[in-house]
Design a protein around this motif. Structure first.
Motif, mmCIF file in Angstrom:
data_model
loop_
_atom_site.group_PDB
_atom_site.id
_atom_site.type_symbol
_atom_site.label_atom_id
_atom_site.label_comp_id
_atom_site.label_asym_id
_atom_site.label_seq_id
_atom_site.Cartn_x
_atom_site.Cartn_y
_atom_site.Cartn_z
ATOM 1 N N VAL A 76 29.268 -42.284 -50.185
ATOM 2 C CA VAL A 76 29.815 -42.217 -49.128
ATOM 3 C C VAL A 76 31.338 -43.485 -48.413
ATOM 4 N N GLU A 77 32.687 -42.571 -49.187
ATOM 5 C CA GLU A 77 33.478 -43.660 -49.395
ATOM 6 C C GLU A 77 34.898 -42.764 -48.324
ATOM 7 N N ARG A 88 38.724 -42.800 -41.173
ATOM 8 C CA ARG A 88 37.896 -41.458 -40.562
ATOM 9 C C ARG A 88 36.401 -41.245 -41.510
ATOM 10 N N VAL A 89 35.671 -42.158 -42.228
ATOM 11 C CA VAL A 89 34.589 -42.374 -42.775
ATOM 12 C C VAL A 89 33.337 -41.679 -42.328
ATOM 13 N N VAL A 90 33.326 -42.873 -40.323
ATOM 14 C CA VAL A 90 31.993 -42.024 -39.397
ATOM 15 C C VAL A 90 32.127 -41.403 -39.076
ATOM 16 N N ASP A 91 32.959 -40.497 -38.712
ATOM 17 C CA ASP A 91 33.343 -39.248 -38.148
ATOM 18 C C ASP A 91 32.500 -38.657 -39.330
ATOM 19 N N TYR A 108 26.411 -33.001 -55.563
ATOM 20 C CA TYR A 108 27.535 -34.945 -54.813
ATOM 21 C C TYR A 108 27.659 -34.298 -54.426
ATOM 22 N N PHE A 109 27.801 -34.531 -52.595
ATOM 23 C CA PHE A 109 29.501 -34.718 -52.148
ATOM 24 C C PHE A 109 30.334 -35.702 -51.466
ATOM 25 N N HIS A 110 31.166 -35.542 -51.165
ATOM 26 C CA HIS A 110 31.698 -36.718 -50.018
ATOM 27 C C HIS A 110 31.740 -36.302 -48.900
ATOM 28 N N GLN A 120 26.786 -49.932 -37.689
ATOM 29 C CA GLN A 120 25.893 -49.461 -37.126
ATOM 30 C C GLN A 120 26.143 -47.889 -38.321
ATOM 31 N N LEU A 121 27.193 -47.273 -38.546
ATOM 32 C CA LEU A 121 26.577 -45.513 -38.917
ATOM 33 C C LEU A 121 25.654 -46.150 -40.444
ATOM 34 N N ILE A 122 25.496 -47.373 -41.315
ATOM 35 C CA ILE A 122 24.165 -47.503 -41.520
ATOM 36 C C ILE A 122 23.185 -47.402 -41.415
ATOM 37 N N GLN A 123 23.003 -48.092 -40.393
ATOM 38 C CA GLN A 123 21.923 -48.052 -39.343
ATOM 39 C C GLN A 123 21.249 -45.799 -38.989
#
Length: 286
Positions: free
Chosen positions: A11-12, A35-38, A224-226, A68-71
């Motif tokens: 996650v980056e 744009r990481v959250v969406d 793995y992917f991003h 909140q994304l982590i949650q």
């Protein structure tokens, strides 16, 4: 019994990748479109629809800004793991800064997610026996139980072609290493773990490779992917090198559908569950 492989997500955000490190200043990150959250939510929805649980190796930098994304990651039943704090190469920052980086990332992630963090993946697979022989011991000292940071291939940006291809413990008191999956062919290790290679080769070729890796070694593979890889509309970095742009942008429009097909074709689980026996073993596995 069907062999279960390990699914993972690094996650980056799009501007934090190694390919753009020379043209996007770290100090500009907060000024760029995030744009990481969406994108991560899209990945979470793909996993939810497939009934798959995965491991999310997440930057502390992202967790600090988007708790909140982590949650959500934890609430959906996925393993929360560390990708370090600021996506700095381990072989460039040295032992003490590495210790500070993984300690900070672990604290931020655990505070945001309310869950323990025991797994780690180095940015750009930048751990190797030659350049960072202290890394696995430092990880153990800081409370981690495993690393998935070694890629047993030759590559211009990373790689340890002589490293074991199966789980191993580089030092008796260090964490276990769960290396990225490779296929042996003509005396060479070829990558079979995802990332850019997954977008570049025809899907049937990758599928056959992973099946071969599973059958030949009778071991689980690691994929793995991003999140940025499922985002074909992300900003373009025009001043990056032609090679960097090729590696980063090729195949983005097909990535989501490819991942969905991969989830149907194989059985998947979290890193900490798929490799539970290796993680718990306290002797050298090499």
């Amino acid at each position: 019994m069907t062999l279960r492989n390990a699914m993972s997500v690094d996650v980056e955000d799009w501007f934090q990748v190694q390919a753009f490190a020379g043209v996007i200043a770290r100090g500009d990150w907060d000024n760029l479109e995030s744009r990481v959250v969406d994108n991560t939510v899209r990945v979470l929805n793909i996993f939810s629809q497939a009934g798959v649980r995965a491991t999310f190796f997440t930057l502390g930098w992202v967790a600090e800004r988007h708790p909140q994304l982590i949650q959500r990651i934890v609430a959906d039943g996925h393993e929360l793991a560390s990708h370090g704090f600021g996506h700095e190469r381990v072989d460039q920052i040295g032992e003490e800064r590495f210790r500070q980086d993984i300690r900070r990332a672990k604290a931020v992630l655990e505070d945001a997610g309310g869950a323990g963090v025991v797994g780690y993946r180095a940015p750009t697979f930048s751990i190797s026996a030659r350049n960072t022989p202290w890394a696995h011991q430092v990880l153990a000292d800081e409370g981690y139980l495993y690393s998935s940071s070694v890629f047993p291939i030759s590559h211009d940006l990373y790689g340890s072609p002589d490293a074991p291809r199966q789980p191993y413990r580089p030092s008796a008191n260090g964490v276990v290493e769960l290396p990225m999956t490779t296929v042996q062919m003509l005396g060479r290790n070829l990558p079979c773990s995802g990332g850019g290679w997954f977008r570049l080769v025809p899907y049937p070729v990758f599928k056959a490779g992973l099946r071969r890796a599973n059958a030949a070694d009778q071991r689980a593979g690691v994929f793995y992917f991003h999140p940025w890889e499922v985002d074909p509309s992300q900003p373009r970095v025009g001043n990056a090198s032609r090679l960097s742009r090729f590696r980063h942008y090729t195949g983005l429009s097909q990535m989501a559908s490819r991942v969905e097909q991969l989830l149907r074709d194989f059985t998947w689980g979290r890193m900490d569950q798929v490799f539970a026996d290796a993680i718990q073993a306290r002797t050298n596995l090499a």
